[in-house]
Design a protein around this motif. Sequence first.
Motif, PDB file in Angstrom:
ATOM      1  N   LEU A 168       9.265   5.203  -8.776  1.00  0.00           N
ATOM      2  CA  LEU A 168       8.384   6.253  -9.291  1.00  0.00           C
ATOM      3  C   LEU A 168       7.194   5.717 -10.087  1.00  0.00           C
ATOM      4  N   PRO A 169       7.375   4.774 -11.034  1.00  0.00           N
ATOM      5  CA  PRO A 169       6.202   4.277 -11.771  1.00  0.00           C
ATOM      6  C   PRO A 169       5.168   3.605 -10.864  1.00  0.00           C
ATOM      7  N   TYR A 170       5.625   3.012  -9.758  1.00  0.00           N
ATOM      8  CA  TYR A 170       4.689   2.393  -8.808  1.00  0.00           C
ATOM      9  C   TYR A 170       3.767   3.449  -8.214  1.00  0.00           C
ATOM     10  N   TYR A 171       4.333   4.602  -7.865  1.00  0.00           N
ATOM     11  CA  TYR A 171       3.513   5.665  -7.270  1.00  0.00           C
ATOM     12  C   TYR A 171       2.387   6.072  -8.219  1.00  0.00           C
ATOM     13  N   TYR A 172       2.739   6.314  -9.491  1.00  0.00           N
ATOM     14  CA  TYR A 172       1.728   6.759 -10.447  1.00  0.00           C
ATOM     15  C   TYR A 172       0.732   5.642 -10.774  1.00  0.00           C
ATOM     16  N   LEU A 173       1.207   4.416 -10.792  1.00  0.00           N
ATOM     17  CA  LEU A 173       0.308   3.291 -11.040  1.00  0.00           C
ATOM     18  C   LEU A 173      -0.709   3.162  -9.907  1.00  0.00           C
ATOM     19  N   ILE A 174      -0.228   3.180  -8.662  1.00  0.00           N
ATOM     20  CA  ILE A 174      -1.133   3.030  -7.524  1.00  0.00           C
ATOM     21  C   ILE A 174      -2.099   4.206  -7.441  1.00  0.00           C
ATOM     22  N   ASP A 175      -1.620   5.410  -7.728  1.00  0.00           N
ATOM     23  CA  ASP A 175      -2.509   6.581  -7.745  1.00  0.00           C
ATOM     24  C   ASP A 175      -3.705   6.338  -8.666  1.00  0.00           C
ATOM     25  N   ASN A 176      -3.430   5.856  -9.865  1.00  0.00           N
ATOM     26  CA  ASN A 176      -4.502   5.661 -10.844  1.00  0.00           C
ATOM     27  C   ASN A 176      -5.377   4.458 -10.522  1.00  0.00           C
ATOM     28  N   LEU A 177      -4.783   3.417  -9.960  1.00  0.00           N
ATOM     29  CA  LEU A 177      -5.582   2.269  -9.516  1.00  0.00           C
ATOM     30  C   LEU A 177      -6.559   2.695  -8.429  1.00  0.00           C
ATOM     31  N   LEU A 178      -6.096   3.515  -7.494  1.00  0.00           N
ATOM     32  CA  LEU A 178      -6.967   3.987  -6.419  1.00  0.00           C
ATOM     33  C   LEU A 178      -8.057   4.909  -6.952  1.00  0.00           C
ATOM     34  N   ALA A 179      -7.710   5.721  -7.941  1.00  0.00           N
ATOM     35  CA  ALA A 179      -8.719   6.606  -8.539  1.00  0.00           C
ATOM     36  C   ALA A 179      -9.867   5.795  -9.129  1.00  0.00           C
TER      37      ALA A 179
ATOM     38  N   ILE B 285      -3.713   4.438 -18.907  1.00  0.00           N
ATOM     39  CA  ILE B 285      -2.509   4.887 -18.215  1.00  0.00           C
ATOM     40  C   ILE B 285      -2.060   3.836 -17.203  1.00  0.00           C
ATOM     41  N   ILE B 286      -3.013   3.099 -16.649  1.00  0.00           N
ATOM     42  CA  ILE B 286      -2.675   1.999 -15.732  1.00  0.00           C
ATOM     43  C   ILE B 286      -1.879   0.929 -16.474  1.00  0.00           C
ATOM     44  N   ASP B 287      -2.356   0.549 -17.652  1.00  0.00           N
ATOM     45  CA  ASP B 287      -1.635  -0.459 -18.444  1.00  0.00           C
ATOM     46  C   ASP B 287      -0.247   0.041 -18.826  1.00  0.00           C
ATOM     47  N   PHE B 288      -0.148   1.326 -19.143  1.00  0.00           N
ATOM     48  CA  PHE B 288       1.151   1.890 -19.504  1.00  0.00           C
ATOM     49  C   PHE B 288       2.138   1.754 -18.356  1.00  0.00           C
ATOM     50  N   TYR B 289       1.729   2.142 -17.163  1.00  0.00           N
ATOM     51  CA  TYR B 289       2.652   2.072 -16.028  1.00  0.00           C
ATOM     52  C   TYR B 289       2.975   0.632 -15.623  1.00  0.00           C
ATOM     53  N   LYS B 290       2.059  -0.267 -15.837  1.00  0.00           N
ATOM     54  CA  LYS B 290       2.375  -1.679 -15.608  1.00  0.00           C
ATOM     55  C   LYS B 290       3.488  -2.129 -16.557  1.00  0.00           C
ATOM     56  N   GLU B 291       3.394  -1.704 -17.809  1.00  0.00           N
ATOM     57  CA  GLU B 291       4.434  -2.048 -18.789  1.00  0.00           C
ATOM     58  C   GLU B 291       5.776  -1.418 -18.410  1.00  0.00           C
TER      59      GLU B 291
ATOM     60  N   THR C 263      -8.686  -1.679  -5.820  1.00  0.00           N
ATOM     61  CA  THR C 263      -7.907  -1.769  -4.583  1.00  0.00           C
ATOM     62  C   THR C 263      -7.086  -3.050  -4.470  1.00  0.00           C
ATOM     63  N   LYS C 264      -7.592  -4.143  -4.979  1.00  0.00           N
ATOM     64  CA  LYS C 264      -6.837  -5.402  -4.881  1.00  0.00           C
ATOM     65  C   LYS C 264      -5.535  -5.306  -5.681  1.00  0.00           C
ATOM     66  N   GLU C 265      -5.623  -4.716  -6.884  1.00  0.00           N
ATOM     67  CA  GLU C 265      -4.410  -4.523  -7.681  1.00  0.00           C
ATOM     68  C   GLU C 265      -3.476  -3.526  -7.003  1.00  0.00           C
ATOM     69  N   ALA C 266      -4.060  -2.477  -6.431  1.00  0.00           N
ATOM     70  CA  ALA C 266      -3.248  -1.477  -5.742  1.00  0.00           C
ATOM     71  C   ALA C 266      -2.491  -2.110  -4.583  1.00  0.00           C
ATOM     72  N   ALA C 267      -3.156  -2.969  -3.830  1.00  0.00           N
ATOM     73  CA  ALA C 267      -2.517  -3.638  -2.694  1.00  0.00           C
ATOM     74  C   ALA C 267      -1.388  -4.559  -3.163  1.00  0.00           C
ATOM     75  N   ALA C 268      -1.601  -5.244  -4.276  1.00  0.00           N
ATOM     76  CA  ALA C 268      -0.572  -6.145  -4.804  1.00  0.00           C
ATOM     77  C   ALA C 268       0.672  -5.367  -5.222  1.00  0.00           C
ATOM     78  N   TYR C 269       0.480  -4.242  -5.908  1.00  0.00           N
ATOM     79  CA  TYR C 269       1.633  -3.439  -6.326  1.00  0.00           C
ATOM     80  C   TYR C 269       2.272  -2.709  -5.145  1.00  0.00           C
ATOM     81  N   LEU C 270       1.468  -2.399  -4.122  1.00  0.00           N
ATOM     82  CA  LEU C 270       2.041  -1.792  -2.922  1.00  0.00           C
ATOM     83  C   LEU C 270       2.991  -2.771  -2.227  1.00  0.00           C
ATOM     84  N   GLU C 271       2.626  -4.037  -2.243  1.00  0.00           N
ATOM     85  CA  GLU C 271       3.503  -5.045  -1.637  1.00  0.00           C
ATOM     86  C   GLU C 271       4.810  -5.168  -2.418  1.00  0.00           C
ATOM     87  N   ARG C 272       4.723  -5.081  -3.738  1.00  0.00           N
ATOM     88  CA  ARG C 272       5.946  -5.093  -4.555  1.00  0.00           C
ATOM     89  C   ARG C 272       6.786  -3.844  -4.296  1.00  0.00           C
ATOM     90  N   LEU C 273       6.090  -2.720  -4.154  1.00  0.00           N
ATOM     91  CA  LEU C 273       6.781  -1.469  -3.868  1.00  0.00           C
ATOM     92  C   LEU C 273       7.518  -1.540  -2.536  1.00  0.00           C
TER      93      LEU C 273
END
Length: 348
Positions: free
Chosen positions: A186-197, A167-173, A201-211
Motif C-alpha cells: 500500500l505505501p508503494y502505491y501512494y508513493l508512486i502516485d505522488n512521484l508521478l504527480a 508526503i513523498i519523503d513520508f512514504y519513503k520512510e 519518473t526515475k524514482e517512480a520506476a525504481a520503486y515500481l521495480e521494488r513493488l
Amino acid sequence: MDLGSKIKKLRFRASLTQEQLADRLGISAQAVSKWENAVAMPDISLLPELSDIFGISIDELFDLTAEQKFRRIESRINIQEELESDVFREYEAFLKEQAEQGKEPQRAVALLAHLYHHRMEAYSKKAGRFARQAIVSAPEKKECQWLLQKAEGSAAWDWNIANHSRIIDFYKEVIESDAGEPKTPLPYYYLIDNLLADRRTKEAAAYLERLRQLPTCRPHKIPTYSAAIALAEYDEAKADCIMEKALAEYPRDANLLFEAAQYYARKCEYEKAISYYEASYDSETERKPRYTDALEGIAQIYEIMGEYQKAADTQRRILDALKTEWGFSEETVIHETECEIERLMQKV
C-alpha cells in the motif's frame, strides 16, 4: 449504570430536587421519580433538554462501552455533515484517552484522523462557498482565489506549493520502516502516485521495480504504473502499447478496466474512458454491493463534456446503488448525491 441512576447522580451534582428538575422539563415530579427508580424511561424528546440542564451531551447520558462509543462515532461521522462543537469535543477527548490508555490505540488514532478530517471537510465546504461568493463580487482580488484553491484543491501554479516532496519523503520512510512480513504494498502505491504527480519518473520506476518483487502486489498495478511512467515521460505511444497489451491479457479484470478508464480520462479520451468505466462497473455485477467510483468518473466526464442530463442520470444510478446495494438511507453521501442531481438538473 442505568439511565435512571445516571439521571439521579447528575441531578444531585446539579443540586436539583426532583421537583425542580421536573419543573424545568415541564413534567411531574412523579415522572422523574419513576425514571430514577427504573420504573419508566424518559421520552426521547426530553433527552436534548436533559443534556442541556446537566451540561453534557446526549451520549454522556448513557454509559456506553468503548466499543459502543467507537461505533457511535463512526456512525455519526457517516450520517452528519457537521458535528456540533460539544459533540466533537466529547468524541475528541474519548478518542485521545483511548489512544493513550485503551485496548485499541490504532483504531482510536485512525478514528481521530477521521474525526478531524470530517470537521476539515465541513469547514472547507463553507470556506469554498464563501470564497466563491467573494470572487464573483470582486474577481480582481487575489485573497479569495487562494482560499478557494486551499478549500477545494484546485491547481496551484507555483511549484513550491504544488509539489509533493514532504508526503513523498513520508512514504519513503514508511516503506523503509515496514517490519511486517509479508510487507504491505500500500505505501508503494501512494508513493508512486505522488512521484508521478511531480514527474519524478526515475524514482517512480525504481520503486515500481521494488513493488514488483512483493508477493502481495496486485498484478494490475504493474502495467498501470508502467503506462503512467511512460506517459509522464511524454512517450504516449509506449504508454498506449503497455495499456492495450495489459487489457488484451486481462480483458475481464475489474481493477484493470477501472485503471484503463482513468488512464484514458487523463488523456481526455473521454468516450473511451466512459466505455472502460462501464465495463469495470458491469464486471462487478455478481459482487455486490459495488463501489460507485466508476459511475462517479462517468458523471464527471459527462459534466466536462456539457452533457448535464447524462451526468444527472448517472448520479441517479449512484443514488440507486447507494440505497439498494449498500442499504444507505440517512448517510451524508445520500444527501450529497441528491444535491449533485439537483445542481446538474439546474444546468440542464
